[in-house]
Design a protein around this motif. Structure first.
Motif, mmCIF file in Angstrom:
data_model
loop_
_atom_site.group_PDB
_atom_site.id
_atom_site.type_symbol
_atom_site.label_atom_id
_atom_site.label_comp_id
_atom_site.label_asym_id
_atom_site.label_seq_id
_atom_site.Cartn_x
_atom_site.Cartn_y
_atom_site.Cartn_z
ATOM 1 N N ARG A 259 0.838 -1.213 0.000
ATOM 2 C CA ARG A 259 0.000 0.000 0.000
ATOM 3 C C ARG A 259 0.870 1.259 0.000
ATOM 4 O O ARG A 259 0.557 2.242 -0.674
ATOM 5 C CB ARG A 259 -0.933 -0.010 1.207
ATOM 6 C CG ARG A 259 -2.021 -1.072 1.128
ATOM 7 C CD ARG A 259 -3.061 -0.902 2.212
ATOM 8 N NE ARG A 259 -2.513 -1.128 3.541
ATOM 9 C CZ ARG A 259 -2.435 -2.318 4.117
ATOM 10 N NH1 ARG A 259 -2.857 -3.394 3.470
ATOM 11 N NH2 ARG A 259 -1.943 -2.454 5.327
ATOM 12 N N LEU A 260 1.961 1.241 0.766
ATOM 13 C CA LEU A 260 2.857 2.398 0.797
ATOM 14 C C LEU A 260 3.509 2.628 -0.559
ATOM 15 O O LEU A 260 3.716 3.770 -0.977
ATOM 16 C CB LEU A 260 3.928 2.199 1.874
ATOM 17 C CG LEU A 260 3.443 2.245 3.317
ATOM 18 C CD1 LEU A 260 4.572 1.880 4.271
ATOM 19 C CD2 LEU A 260 2.883 3.624 3.666
ATOM 20 N N ARG A 261 3.818 1.540 -1.254
ATOM 21 C CA ARG A 261 4.401 1.679 -2.588
ATOM 22 C C ARG A 261 3.451 2.402 -3.530
ATOM 23 O O ARG A 261 3.861 3.267 -4.314
ATOM 24 C CB ARG A 261 4.746 0.307 -3.140
ATOM 25 C CG ARG A 261 5.231 0.348 -4.583
ATOM 26 C CD ARG A 261 5.492 -1.038 -5.112
ATOM 27 N NE ARG A 261 5.850 -0.998 -6.523
ATOM 28 C CZ ARG A 261 6.151 -2.065 -7.254
ATOM 29 N NH1 ARG A 261 6.116 -3.261 -6.703
ATOM 30 N NH2 ARG A 261 6.470 -1.953 -8.517
ATOM 31 N N SER A 262 2.182 2.055 -3.456
ATOM 32 C CA SER A 262 1.197 2.699 -4.327
ATOM 33 C C SER A 262 1.089 4.188 -4.044
ATOM 34 O O SER A 262 0.809 4.988 -4.937
ATOM 35 C CB SER A 262 -0.170 2.031 -4.150
ATOM 36 O OG SER A 262 -0.119 0.663 -4.504
ATOM 37 N N ARG A 263 1.358 4.582 -2.803
ATOM 38 C CA ARG A 263 1.201 5.988 -2.428
ATOM 39 C C ARG A 263 2.479 6.805 -2.632
ATOM 40 O O ARG A 263 2.430 7.941 -3.133
ATOM 41 C CB ARG A 263 0.782 6.072 -0.956
ATOM 42 C CG ARG A 263 0.547 7.500 -0.475
ATOM 43 C CD ARG A 263 -0.047 7.535 0.916
ATOM 44 N NE ARG A 263 -0.283 8.897 1.380
ATOM 45 C CZ ARG A 263 -0.775 9.216 2.573
ATOM 46 N NH1 ARG A 263 -1.099 8.238 3.423
ATOM 47 N NH2 ARG A 263 -0.947 10.466 2.917
ATOM 48 N N PHE A 264 3.638 6.234 -2.247
ATOM 49 C CA PHE A 264 4.874 7.017 -2.239
ATOM 50 C C PHE A 264 5.861 6.626 -3.333
ATOM 51 O O PHE A 264 6.801 7.376 -3.592
ATOM 52 C CB PHE A 264 5.569 6.885 -0.873
ATOM 53 C CG PHE A 264 4.751 7.413 0.266
ATOM 54 C CD1 PHE A 264 4.572 8.772 0.428
ATOM 55 C CD2 PHE A 264 4.154 6.552 1.171
ATOM 56 C CE1 PHE A 264 3.817 9.268 1.477
ATOM 57 C CE2 PHE A 264 3.399 7.027 2.218
ATOM 58 C CZ PHE A 264 3.217 8.394 2.375
ATOM 59 N N GLY A 265 5.674 5.476 -3.963
ATOM 60 C CA GLY A 265 6.586 5.055 -5.017
ATOM 61 C C GLY A 265 7.837 4.396 -4.473
ATOM 62 O O GLY A 265 8.215 4.582 -3.306
ATOM 63 N N VAL A 266 8.506 3.657 -5.333
ATOM 64 C CA VAL A 266 9.690 2.901 -4.913
ATOM 65 C C VAL A 266 10.832 3.833 -4.539
ATOM 66 O O VAL A 266 11.513 3.632 -3.526
ATOM 67 C CB VAL A 266 10.127 1.942 -6.036
ATOM 68 C CG1 VAL A 266 11.472 1.306 -5.707
ATOM 69 C CG2 VAL A 266 9.078 0.857 -6.243
ATOM 70 N N ARG A 267 11.068 4.865 -5.335
ATOM 71 C CA ARG A 267 12.197 5.768 -5.085
ATOM 72 C C ARG A 267 12.111 6.422 -3.717
ATOM 73 O O ARG A 267 13.084 6.454 -2.958
ATOM 74 C CB ARG A 267 12.244 6.826 -6.184
ATOM 75 C CG ARG A 267 13.502 7.687 -6.214
ATOM 76 C CD ARG A 267 13.486 8.525 -7.487
ATOM 77 N NE ARG A 267 14.706 9.291 -7.671
ATOM 78 C CZ ARG A 267 14.868 10.564 -7.318
ATOM 79 N NH1 ARG A 267 13.868 11.221 -6.736
ATOM 80 N NH2 ARG A 267 16.012 11.187 -7.546
ATOM 81 N N GLY A 268 10.935 6.936 -3.373
ATOM 82 C CA GLY A 268 10.761 7.574 -2.077
ATOM 83 C C GLY A 268 10.896 6.604 -0.925
ATOM 84 O O GLY A 268 11.533 6.900 0.092
ATOM 85 N N MET A 269 10.328 5.398 -1.085
ATOM 86 C CA MET A 269 10.404 4.409 -0.015
ATOM 87 C C MET A 269 11.835 3.949 0.243
ATOM 88 O O MET A 269 12.261 3.800 1.392
ATOM 89 C CB MET A 269 9.523 3.203 -0.348
ATOM 90 C CG MET A 269 8.033 3.462 -0.210
ATOM 91 S SD MET A 269 7.054 1.970 -0.504
ATOM 92 C CE MET A 269 7.545 0.943 0.887
ATOM 93 N N LEU A 270 12.597 3.746 -0.832
ATOM 94 C CA LEU A 270 13.965 3.276 -0.659
ATOM 95 C C LEU A 270 14.841 4.333 0.009
ATOM 96 O O LEU A 270 15.715 4.007 0.823
ATOM 97 C CB LEU A 270 14.554 2.867 -2.003
ATOM 98 C CG LEU A 270 13.986 1.597 -2.635
ATOM 99 C CD1 LEU A 270 14.633 1.338 -3.989
ATOM 100 C CD2 LEU A 270 14.183 0.395 -1.717
ATOM 101 N N GLY A 271 14.634 5.598 -0.330
ATOM 102 C CA GLY A 271 15.401 6.659 0.307
ATOM 103 C C GLY A 271 15.169 6.722 1.801
ATOM 104 O O GLY A 271 16.114 6.794 2.600
#
Length: 395
Positions: A259-271
């Motif tokens: 769910r977080l991926r759908s909202r923030f995207g992979v780039r933001g989550m990995l950072g």
């Protein structure tokens, strides 16, 4: 949504559970293994090197195997052999035979790790939405169970051999049963056949990020117990809880990761994950008592948890067939899993275990930096993938 597709999803999740249980059982009992055979920290590093080399050797050969055989065939053979390998580690009576058993265990697990992620990607694309974090949550459940069973075994006076043997004997028939649930991959296209030899650049970038993340996971899995016991003076039962607490943090993050991926995207989550990993591992190293360090491990788990699922999911959509791309990224990632514990073993002999573990802080920073080179916007991969028509699962 078909019944066979749901069954395949549950089978894939259960495969991750078994993987986490078997590998976690070995790692949480490493202090008992050192006592059983009188091993030094550098010798433990050599045993873990044998395990990691075994896994890496099979992973490096999996691109062609996955393109030809598919994840279903590989899992039906590799998962039962992994249980046999754990049994061999349990009964190894001396260091040479332990190294042989650890190598075999690693080789069998190497096939399973690539294949279960490819199977997860196949199920994910059949559903038409991100599911990989949920798959990896199954790994956390297995690893947490391994830690809890390990602590109970220690409290009950159960030996290293008995603990590992019991888990292996339960895992073997379960692995055989769930082999009937897996989905076949779609036939490979010409571009997928070309991917056996050449991968898009993003696969290698994702593999590098996985390399850093798996180094952190390997450091925690293989050295956390000894750090808690030797540096912080924790009893073995408390020291064994550090890894399952870490996995509990990972479990929570992975249950919400899709769910977080759908909202923030992979780039933001990995950072954010890289910064959190570095920050909370610093707390572990500066903790004045073992209990503080154990609690901080929960937040380290939160930080690092979604990195591997996200990178593997993106790698699985980089070509028409997920298996070869996942094999490439996975091999790069497991080079980190191989290198991390070995580096810690030798650095701890040269300095101290606490000082050596500082490498995990640097790795978190590298993850945050590397994530900035990913595209700012993800392609709507899953939006474009329809749910498959009823899939018949072959027996």
């Amino acid at each position: 949504m078909t019944r066979d597709l749901r069954t395949a999803r549950y089978g894939a999740i259960l495969t991750f559970v078994l993987g986490g249980l078997m590998v976690g059982t070995m790692t949480v009992r490493i202090p008992a293994l050192t006592d059983k055979l009188g091993l030094s920290e550098s010798t433990v590093g050599a045993v873990l090197l044998a395990w990691g080399l075994g896994a890496l050797v099979t992973m490096q050969s999996m691109r062609r195997i996955m393109a030809r055989a598919g994840s279903r065939a590989v899992l039906r053979i590799g998962a039962p052999l992994t249980a046999v390998g754990l049994l061999a580690v349990a009964f190894a009576p001396n260091l040479p035979l332990l190294i042989v058993a650890a190598t075999f265990f690693g080789m069998a697990f190497g096939t399973v790790d690539v294949a279960m992620n490819a199977q997860g990607s196949t199920v994910e694309q059949a559903y038409g939405r991100p599911l990989m974090n949920g798959m990896h949550a199954g790994w956390c459940v297995g690893a947490i169970s391994a830690g809890a069973l390990g602590s109970l075994s220690i409290a009950a006076g159960l030996s290293f051999t008995a603990n590992l043997a019991l888990v292996a004997l339960v895992s073997l028939p379960v692995a055989l049963l769930i082999g009937r649930t897996y989905l076949p991959e779609a036939p490979a296209t010409e571009s997928a056949r070309t991917a056996r030899h050449r991968m898009p650049a993003i696969v290698y970038l994702l593999g590098a990020i996985m390399f850093f993340a798996f180094m952190v996971e390997g450091v925690v899995a293989d050295w956390n117990g000894l750090y808690m016991r030797n540096e912080l003076g924790a009893p073995e039962a408390l020291a064994a809880l550090g890894y399952p607490v870490f996995e509990a943090g990972m479990l929570l993050a992975r249950l919400t990761g899709d769910r977080l991926r759908s909202r923030f995207g992979v780039r933001g989550m990995l950072g954010v994950s890289g910064v959190a990993t570095a920050g909370f591992f610093t707390v572990v190293l500066m903790a004045p008592a073992a209990l503080v360090a154990v609690l901080a491990m929960f937040f380290v788990g939160l930080g690092v948890a979604t990195i591997a699922p996200l990178t593997l999911s993106l790698a699985g959509t980089a070509t028409d067939a997920p298996g070869p791309a996942i094999a490439q990224a996975g091999a790069m990632g497991y080079a980190g899993l191989l290198l991390g514990p070995v580096v810690i073993g030798f650095l701890s002999d040269a300095t101290s275990l606490r000082g050596a573990l500082g490498i995990a802080v640097l790795l978190g920073v590298l993850i945050a930096v590397a994530s900035r080179f990913l595209p700012r916007r993800e392609a709507p991969v899953f939006d474009a993938v329809p749910v498959r028509e009823p899939v018949k699962v072959a027996a």
